[in-house]
Motif scaffolding. Structure first.
Motif, short mmCIF file in Angstrom:
data_model
loop_
_atom_site.label_atom_id
_atom_site.label_comp_id
_atom_site.label_asym_id
_atom_site.label_seq_id
_atom_site.Cartn_x
_atom_site.Cartn_y
_atom_site.Cartn_z
N LEU A 1 0.85 -1.19 0.00
CA LEU A 1 0.00 0.00 0.00
C LEU A 1 0.89 1.24 0.00
CD1 LEU A 1 -2.76 -1.00 2.59
CD2 LEU A 1 -2.70 -1.39 0.12
N GLY A 2 0.81 2.00 -1.07
CA GLY A 2 1.62 3.20 -1.21
C GLY A 2 2.62 3.08 -2.33
N ALA A 3 2.43 3.88 -3.40
CA ALA A 3 3.30 3.80 -4.57
C ALA A 3 4.23 5.01 -4.64
CB ALA A 3 2.48 3.70 -5.85
N GLY A 4 4.74 5.43 -3.47
CA GLY A 4 5.85 6.35 -3.45
C GLY A 4 7.15 5.59 -3.61
N ILE A 5 8.25 6.26 -3.37
CA ILE A 5 9.54 5.61 -3.62
C ILE A 5 9.77 4.42 -2.69
CG2 ILE A 5 10.85 7.17 -2.09
CD1 ILE A 5 13.08 7.08 -4.28
N VAL A 6 9.25 4.47 -1.46
CA VAL A 6 9.42 3.34 -0.54
C VAL A 6 8.64 2.13 -1.03
CG1 VAL A 6 9.00 2.50 1.80
CG2 VAL A 6 9.90 4.81 1.45
N GLY A 7 7.37 2.34 -1.38
CA GLY A 7 6.55 1.21 -1.84
C GLY A 7 7.05 0.61 -3.13
N ILE A 8 7.45 1.45 -4.09
CA ILE A 8 7.96 0.95 -5.36
C ILE A 8 9.24 0.15 -5.15
CG2 ILE A 8 8.97 1.65 -7.57
CD1 ILE A 8 6.98 4.02 -7.54
N ALA A 9 10.16 0.69 -4.34
CA ALA A 9 11.41 -0.02 -4.09
C ALA A 9 11.17 -1.35 -3.38
CB ALA A 9 12.36 0.86 -3.28
N THR A 10 10.25 -1.36 -2.43
CA THR A 10 9.92 -2.62 -1.76
C THR A 10 9.39 -3.63 -2.76
OG1 THR A 10 9.38 -1.40 0.27
CG2 THR A 10 8.56 -3.65 0.09
N GLY A 11 8.51 -3.18 -3.64
CA GLY A 11 7.98 -4.08 -4.67
C GLY A 11 9.07 -4.64 -5.56
N ILE A 12 10.00 -3.80 -5.99
CA ILE A 12 11.09 -4.26 -6.85
C ILE A 12 11.91 -5.35 -6.15
CG2 ILE A 12 13.31 -3.57 -7.86
CD1 ILE A 12 11.99 -0.85 -8.49
N HIS A 13 12.26 -5.10 -4.91
CA HIS A 13 13.11 -6.07 -4.20
C HIS A 13 12.36 -7.37 -3.91
CE1 HIS A 13 16.87 -3.90 -3.65
NE2 HIS A 13 16.16 -2.80 -3.48
N LEU A 14 11.05 -7.31 -3.71
CA LEU A 14 10.28 -8.54 -3.55
C LEU A 14 10.19 -9.31 -4.87
CD1 LEU A 14 7.38 -7.28 -1.26
CD2 LEU A 14 9.14 -8.94 -0.63
N LEU A 15 9.96 -8.59 -5.96
CA LEU A 15 9.90 -9.25 -7.26
C LEU A 15 11.21 -9.94 -7.60
CD1 LEU A 15 8.03 -6.39 -9.15
CD2 LEU A 15 7.13 -8.70 -8.81
N ARG A 16 12.32 -9.31 -7.26
CA ARG A 16 13.63 -9.93 -7.50
C ARG A 16 13.80 -11.22 -6.72
NH1 ARG A 16 17.82 -4.80 -7.09
NH2 ARG A 16 17.76 -4.17 -9.30
N ARG A 17 13.05 -11.37 -5.66
CA ARG A 17 13.12 -12.58 -4.84
C ARG A 17 12.03 -13.57 -5.20
NH1 ARG A 17 15.61 -8.49 -2.68
NH2 ARG A 17 17.32 -8.82 -1.19
N GLY A 18 11.41 -13.37 -6.34
CA GLY A 18 10.45 -14.33 -6.85
C GLY A 18 9.05 -14.19 -6.30
N ARG A 19 8.75 -13.10 -5.60
CA ARG A 19 7.42 -12.90 -5.05
C ARG A 19 6.53 -12.15 -6.05
NH1 ARG A 19 7.79 -13.93 0.55
NH2 ARG A 19 9.49 -15.44 0.72
N THR A 20 5.24 -12.44 -6.03
CA THR A 20 4.28 -11.66 -6.82
C THR A 20 3.79 -10.49 -5.97
OG1 THR A 20 2.45 -13.08 -6.12
CG2 THR A 20 3.58 -13.66 -8.17
N VAL A 21 3.65 -9.33 -6.61
CA VAL A 21 3.39 -8.10 -5.86
C VAL A 21 2.28 -7.30 -6.52
CG1 VAL A 21 4.38 -5.95 -4.99
CG2 VAL A 21 5.81 -8.01 -5.14
N LEU A 22 1.33 -6.85 -5.69
CA LEU A 22 0.32 -5.88 -6.11
C LEU A 22 0.60 -4.58 -5.38
CD1 LEU A 22 -2.35 -5.19 -7.62
CD2 LEU A 22 -3.56 -5.86 -5.52
N LEU A 23 0.83 -3.52 -6.14
CA LEU A 23 1.10 -2.18 -5.60
C LEU A 23 -0.17 -1.35 -5.74
CD1 LEU A 23 3.40 -0.20 -4.61
CD2 LEU A 23 3.75 0.34 -7.02
N VAL A 24 -0.59 -0.70 -4.67
CA VAL A 24 -1.87 0.02 -4.65
C VAL A 24 -1.65 1.45 -4.19
CG1 VAL A 24 -4.20 0.09 -3.70
CG2 VAL A 24 -3.10 -2.13 -4.10
N ASP A 25 -2.26 2.39 -4.89
CA ASP A 25 -2.21 3.79 -4.47
C ASP A 25 -3.39 4.53 -5.09
OD1 ASP A 25 -1.39 6.64 -4.06
OD2 ASP A 25 0.49 5.72 -3.44
N LYS A 26 -3.88 5.53 -4.35
CA LYS A 26 -4.98 6.34 -4.87
C LYS A 26 -4.52 7.30 -5.95
CE LYS A 26 -4.73 10.11 -1.44
NZ LYS A 26 -3.34 9.86 -1.08
N SER A 27 -3.20 7.57 -6.01
CA SER A 27 -2.64 8.49 -6.99
C SER A 27 -1.71 7.75 -7.94
CB SER A 27 -1.85 9.61 -6.28
OG SER A 27 -2.66 10.30 -5.36
N GLU A 28 -1.27 8.45 -8.97
CA GLU A 28 -0.27 7.88 -9.84
C GLU A 28 1.02 7.66 -9.06
OE1 GLU A 28 -0.33 6.79 -13.00
OE2 GLU A 28 -2.50 7.13 -12.99
#
Length: 418
Positions: A8-35
């Protein structure tokens, strides 16, 4: 489970967390009310602050307190109507800023700042040449109007060099003028911090990181998330009326994190420091080559894609209160003494809210009372700097890896009597 993790949260923290999870083979849904990257990640001064081992303490000298109290300061101001709610966390902020407490904060904070360039460099290289084109590795100038203040800061810089290996050089006025010929005068000199990097469009860099997230297979859902709840072996959240589930969840919502944390029973002493920015045309052929911070007044002036960006200091106010860009006007007047600014570019000042904790350190942590719930918030002035490092550490903790640095100092329990 629809996904391994919901972020939850597509700022730089949320995006970076998603990237590092994806690199570890996890599937990720990123959610934010804004772009992605359009909130606090967008409006900062664009520094990756490797030198920033000392987070901003609460002022303890009488002169500064009087200046702020009488609304004479450009660096900090407050909204009187917000003080009743802000008083408890600000009192703790003052307490944590005492010399003994602050010394421990710096010791814990420095290793985290040490990951800033390393983790940004990783994502910049992975994002490709468009991200690389946004970066300057020159550093930036901490400029002073009085020789006494400059000498005081030189002594502190020498200490940071000796203790933390932070690189710098001292520029007297002729040397600074040689680097920045358009400066008009009024400065004694500057400290040139040589380790940090600067970014000529922070929002564009976060966009490049988001494109990397999508390239790695991450999914983004734009919508208002509500009702994050434990659901069997994982977590579920409603986004515009549709339910989504995952084994793990991450709250990376910056100043909006309490809206999700408090229904789960986590009442943390969080507050915001609001800030503003405005872009300006350059007068005639004048050019500002590098970011300059004017700490004796309290603003930064940086060359950006849209023009010269002026960013303000801290406004202590309610997160959602109406804008009061008084500091911006004062900063603009002071900046015009140093540099030939042209007319304003933007129709209105941009406003953002820096999410803060009383001890000046972020929360990078598993939630203590819930399995599978992780939190990355409270980065104050260093959210843009520390987003990739926080994402790396959260992904490591979520996947059971040893973390790159010890994250015990950043655990949530420190605000819950644990």
């Amino acid at each position: 489970m629809n996904h391994d993790a919901i972020v939850l949260g597509a700022g730089i923290v949320g995006i970076a967390t998603g990237i590092h999870l994806l690199r570890r083979g996890r599937t990720v849904l990123l959610v934010d009310k804004s772009e992605p990257g359009r909130e606090t990640s967008f409006g900062n001064a664009g520094i990756i602050q490797r030198e920033g081992v000392r987070p901003h303490p609460f002022p303890r000298d009488l002169h500064t307190l009087i200046q702020v109290g009488l609304h004479l300061s450009t660096a900090a101001r407050y909204e009187p109507l917000a003080l009743p709610r802000l008083a408890p966390p600000l009192l703790r902020y003052w307490w944590e800023s005492s010399p003994d407490h602050y010394r421990k904060v710096v010791q814990n904070y420095a290793p985290l700042i040490g990951r800033s360039i390393i983790t940004h460099d990783d994502l910049i290289k992975a994002s490709g040449p468009e991200a690389e084109a946004l970066i300057s590795r020159y550093g930036w100038h901490l400029a002073f109007r009085t020789p006494e203040k400059l000498e005081h800061e030189i002594a502190k810089a020498k200490g940071d060099h000796d203790q933390f290996g932070i690189g710098f050089e001292v520029l007297d006025w002729p040397a600074l003028k040689a680097v920045e010929p358009a400066l008009l005068g009024g400065l004694a000199g500057a400290i040139h911090w040589t380790d940090p990097w600067t970014v000529r469009d922070p929002g564009a860099l976060v966009t490049q990181y988001f494109r990397l997230f999508e390239k790695l297979g991450g999914q983004f859902l734009r919508g208002a998330a509500s009702g994050l709840t434990p659901d069997g072996q994982g977590w579920s959240v409603s986004v515009d009326g549709q339910s989504h589930a995952a084994r793990q969840a991450v709250i990376a919502l910056g100043p909006w994190a309490p809206d999700v944390l408090e229904p789960l029973g986590y009442r943390l002493p969080l507050f915001v420091k609001r800030g503003y920015h405005m872009h300006y045309h350059k007068a005639e052929a004048a050019a500002l080559n590098h970011l300059l911070l004017d700490p004796e007044v309290g603003y930064a002036m940086a060359p950006m894609e849209r023009g010269i960006r002026i960013t303000t200091g801290a406004e202590f106010a309610e997160r959602d209160a109406a804008p009061t860009p008084i500091q911006l006007g004062k900063a603009e007047d002071a900046a015009r003494q140093l540099f030939p600014l042209g007319e304003r570019v933007d129709p209105e000042p941009w406003k953002g809210a820096r999410p803060c904790t009383p001890d000046m350190m972020p929360i990078i942590s598993k939630a203590p009372r819930h399995d599978g719930l992780f939190v990355g918030i409270g980065h104050a002035h260093h959210g843009f700097t520390l987003g990739p490092a926080t994402g790396e550490l959260l992904a490591q903790a979520m996947t059971g890896e040893a973390t790159a640095i010890d994250i015990k100092p950043f655990r949530m329990e420190r605000f819950m009597g644990g």
